[in-house]
Design an enzyme around this catalytic site. Structure first.
Site, PDB file in Angstrom:
ATOM      1  N   PHE A  17       0.831  -1.209   0.000  1.00  0.00           N
ATOM      2  CA  PHE A  17       0.000   0.000   0.000  1.00  0.00           C
ATOM      3  C   PHE A  17       0.876   1.274   0.000  1.00  0.00           C
ATOM      4  CE2 PHE A  17      -2.370   2.748   3.290  1.00  0.00           C
ATOM      5  CZ  PHE A  17      -3.018   3.498   2.336  1.00  0.00           C
ATOM      6  N   ASP A  21      12.706 -12.007  -0.946  1.00  0.00           N
ATOM      7  CA  ASP A  21      12.310 -11.967   0.454  1.00  0.00           C
ATOM      8  C   ASP A  21      13.433 -11.344   1.286  1.00  0.00           C
ATOM      9  OD1 ASP A  21      11.575 -12.706   3.105  1.00  0.00           O
ATOM     10  OD2 ASP A  21      10.382 -14.358   2.276  1.00  0.00           O
ATOM     11  N   GLU A  35       5.253  -7.283   7.579  1.00  0.00           N
ATOM     12  CA  GLU A  35       3.914  -7.778   7.851  1.00  0.00           C
ATOM     13  C   GLU A  35       3.257  -6.648   8.628  1.00  0.00           C
ATOM     14  OE1 GLU A  35       2.351 -10.468   6.925  1.00  0.00           O
ATOM     15  OE2 GLU A  35       4.027 -11.482   5.957  1.00  0.00           O
ATOM     16  N   THR A  65       5.999   2.806  12.795  1.00  0.00           N
ATOM     17  CA  THR A  65       4.604   3.102  13.108  1.00  0.00           C
ATOM     18  C   THR A  65       4.463   3.771  14.474  1.00  0.00           C
ATOM     19  OG1 THR A  65       2.511   2.024  13.635  1.00  0.00           O
ATOM     20  CG2 THR A  65       4.459   0.710  13.950  1.00  0.00           C
ATOM     21  N   ASP A  66       3.378   4.501  14.649  1.00  0.00           N
ATOM     22  CA  ASP A  66       3.119   5.102  15.968  1.00  0.00           C
ATOM     23  C   ASP A  66       2.752   4.043  17.009  1.00  0.00           C
ATOM     24  OD1 ASP A  66       0.569   4.459  15.008  1.00  0.00           O
ATOM     25  OD2 ASP A  66      -0.269   6.467  15.277  1.00  0.00           O
ATOM     26  N   GLU A  67       2.413   2.808  16.539  1.00  0.00           N
ATOM     27  CA  GLU A  67       1.962   1.779  17.486  1.00  0.00           C
ATOM     28  C   GLU A  67       3.064   1.348  18.438  1.00  0.00           C
ATOM     29  OE1 GLU A  67      -0.424  -1.351  15.928  1.00  0.00           O
ATOM     30  OE2 GLU A  67      -1.446  -0.044  14.519  1.00  0.00           O
ATOM     31  N   TYR A 107       2.439  -7.353  16.382  1.00  0.00           N
ATOM     32  CA  TYR A 107       2.869  -6.462  15.281  1.00  0.00           C
ATOM     33  C   TYR A 107       3.712  -5.314  15.825  1.00  0.00           C
ATOM     34  CZ  TYR A 107       2.597  -2.479  12.086  1.00  0.00           C
ATOM     35  OH  TYR A 107       2.913  -1.390  11.312  1.00  0.00           O
ATOM     36  N   SER A 108       3.164  -4.570  16.800  1.00  0.00           N
ATOM     37  CA  SER A 108       3.910  -3.389  17.258  1.00  0.00           C
ATOM     38  C   SER A 108       5.171  -3.802  18.007  1.00  0.00           C
ATOM     39  CB  SER A 108       3.031  -2.466  18.095  1.00  0.00           C
ATOM     40  OG  SER A 108       2.419  -3.147  19.163  1.00  0.00           O
ATOM     41  N   LYS A 111       7.694  -4.340  15.312  1.00  0.00           N
ATOM     42  CA  LYS A 111       8.157  -3.059  14.742  1.00  0.00           C
ATOM     43  C   LYS A 111       9.062  -2.348  15.757  1.00  0.00           C
ATOM     44  CE  LYS A 111       7.187  -1.297  11.281  1.00  0.00           C
ATOM     45  NZ  LYS A 111       7.773  -1.399   9.912  1.00  0.00           N
ATOM     46  N   ASN A 126      -2.576   5.286   7.903  1.00  0.00           N
ATOM     47  CA  ASN A 126      -2.724   5.803   6.532  1.00  0.00           C
ATOM     48  C   ASN A 126      -4.033   5.307   5.926  1.00  0.00           C
ATOM     49  OD1 ASN A 126       0.536   6.099   5.000  1.00  0.00           O
ATOM     50  ND2 ASN A 126       0.026   6.319   7.135  1.00  0.00           N
ATOM     51  N   LEU A 144      -9.354  -1.313   8.090  1.00  0.00           N
ATOM     52  CA  LEU A 144     -10.721  -0.852   8.347  1.00  0.00           C
ATOM     53  C   LEU A 144     -11.399  -0.153   7.161  1.00  0.00           C
ATOM     54  CD1 LEU A 144     -13.060  -0.466  10.359  1.00  0.00           C
ATOM     55  CD2 LEU A 144     -12.018   1.692  11.024  1.00  0.00           C
ATOM     56  N   ARG A 198     -11.006  -6.651  19.337  1.00  0.00           N
ATOM     57  CA  ARG A 198      -9.657  -7.165  19.077  1.00  0.00           C
ATOM     58  C   ARG A 198      -8.976  -7.395  20.435  1.00  0.00           C
ATOM     59  NH1 ARG A 198      -6.039  -3.167  15.480  1.00  0.00           N
ATOM     60  NH2 ARG A 198      -6.860  -4.377  13.731  1.00  0.00           N
TER      61      ARG A 198
END
Ligand code: NAD
Ligand code: DAU
Length: 351
Positions: free
Chosen positions: A13, A61, A86, A132-134, A157-158, A161, A187, A197, A288
């Protein structure tokens, strides 16, 4: 000045918007896009660049250290813009391992190759890690994430990261590798995979399917149009300072439920439906696990240092986004056939 840049994850994306911006804006650069084409990678996102003389696609990869090294030797990169990851929180909850291997080990492979290949001189080189902000965790009702906010990741995920951010900084500190990191908020825009979402809701509304809203829909996200993120990446790559971190955000906080209600209004209008038709599809589903309550970015550093500001008001960005998805039904239909259906059933049937 001639340069060869490696962009990882360029078929995804955000990566596809970054590749397009750089290929078109800098004809003197060679842009090499390394992407494994996972379920989230889609070369259709870049079909307008097929004939561009300064663009090369390499399928591969980042977990393959031999391949990454071989690419550094073959292309002699001057810089790296690293987006491959991911990226979906729900998938990280149901199956974390790919997040650990790609987001952490893949990043270290790139760091090692950059460090070894550039060892004679780091001058003019740059390793730019997109994060990311996460990584900062979850906010309460008040406050913002600053570049100095402590790391407190809460999902696999976070966590992955955050690990990669720490390793990028460690390579900067220990080896002097000229690294730079940005941490961006949510984004939205064209070409986003419909597990996230907004594209998921747009597609469901179009097909008169339930719109799954987690919990009570009170969680807050700070939304930024993807091309504004790509512009920020361009600015930071060219004008940011080595070893610095820049937060990027939209000053645009929405609860999920108010965002979805707004989207329903826009969709009713665009689809010539009676006002209120789409909102009837809103369905509250099981939350979640560990759902972060609120993200909000303080972007004053990048605004003051690099004169970056979001160019689009949210209402305008949302209209453009809906228009794009409605005009690109084939893009969506190709994605939602096959594996996507299986994913959708697993994620949502049980909620
Ligand atoms: P995406 O999932 O749409 O795209 C990821 C791309 O990386 C895909 O093209 C995929 O094929 C590729 N990829 C995945 N694993 C790979 C591997 N092992 N080797 C090579 N390529 C691989 O993600 P996105 O939303 O475009 O996010 C891009 C980056 O920006 C990520 O690092 C993400 O953490 C970060 N980010 C995303 C957002 C957001 O709102 N989407 C916000 C802030 C930061
Ligand atoms: O903040 C930046 C992050 O934004 C990026 O690092 C991630 O890669 C990106 O996926 C995004 O993470 P979120 O978890 O915030 O995005 P997502 O689109 O999955 O969810 C947005 C909000 O909507 C979140 O509070 C969960 C909720 N949600 C999501 C889906 C998919 C729902 O209520 N229903 C849904 O079906």
């Amino acid at each position: 000045m001639k340069k060869t840049l490696l962009v990882t994850g360029g078929a995804g994306f955000i990566g596809s918007h970054v590749v397009r911006l750089f290929v078109n804006k800098y004809p003197e650069y060679n842009i090499v896009n390394l992407d494994a084409l996972t379920y989230a990678g889609n070369l259709e996102n870049l079909k307008d660049l097929d004939q561009a003389p300064n663009y090369v696609f390499e399928k591969g990869d980042i977990r393959d250290s031999v391949l990454v090294d071989e690419l550094f030797v073959r292309h002699n990169f001057d810089g790296v813009i690293h987006l491959a990851a991911e990226s979906h929180v729900d998938r990280s909850i149901s199956d974390p391992m790919a997040f650990i291997t790609t987001n952490i080990i893949g990043t270290v492979n790139l760091l090692n190759s950059a460090k070894n290949h550039w060892k004679d001189s780091f001058s003019g080189k740059r390793f730019f890690h997109i994060s990311t902000d996460e990584v900062y965790g979850s906010l309460g009702k008040e406050g913002f994430f600053y570049e100095t906010s402590p790391y407190d990741p809460k999902s696999p995920y976070s966590g992955s990261k955050a690990s990669s951010d720490h390793l990028v900084r460690a390579y900067g500190h220990t080896y002097g590798l000229p690294v730079i990191i940005t941490n961006c908020s949510n984004n939205y825009g064209p070409n986003q995979f419909p597990e996230k979402l907004l594209p998921l809701a747009i597609n469901n509304i179009k097909n008169l399917k339930a719109i799954p809203v987690y919990g009570k829909g009170e969680n807050i996200r700070d939304w930024l149009y993807v091309e504004d993120h790509a512009r920020a990446i361009d600015l930071v790559y060219h004008k940011g300072r080595d070893f610095e971190t820049y937060n990027i955000g939209g000053h645009n906080e929405w609860t999920n439920i108010s965002l979805i209600r707004k989207l329903c209004e826009v969709m009713d209008r665009k689809l010539d439906r009676k006002a209120g038709t789409s909102a009837k599809l809103i369905t509250f589903v099981k939350d979640r696990a560990g759902h972060d309550m609120r993200y909000a970015i303080d972007a004053s550093k990048i605004e003051a240092e690099l004169a970056w500001v979001p160019s689009l008001q949210f209402e305008e960005g949302l209209e453009k986004t809906v228009d794009w998805y409605l005009a690109n039904e084939d893009w969506m239909n190709r994605i939602i056939s096959g594996d996507y259906e299986k994913y959708y059933e697993q994620q949502y049937e049980k909620r």
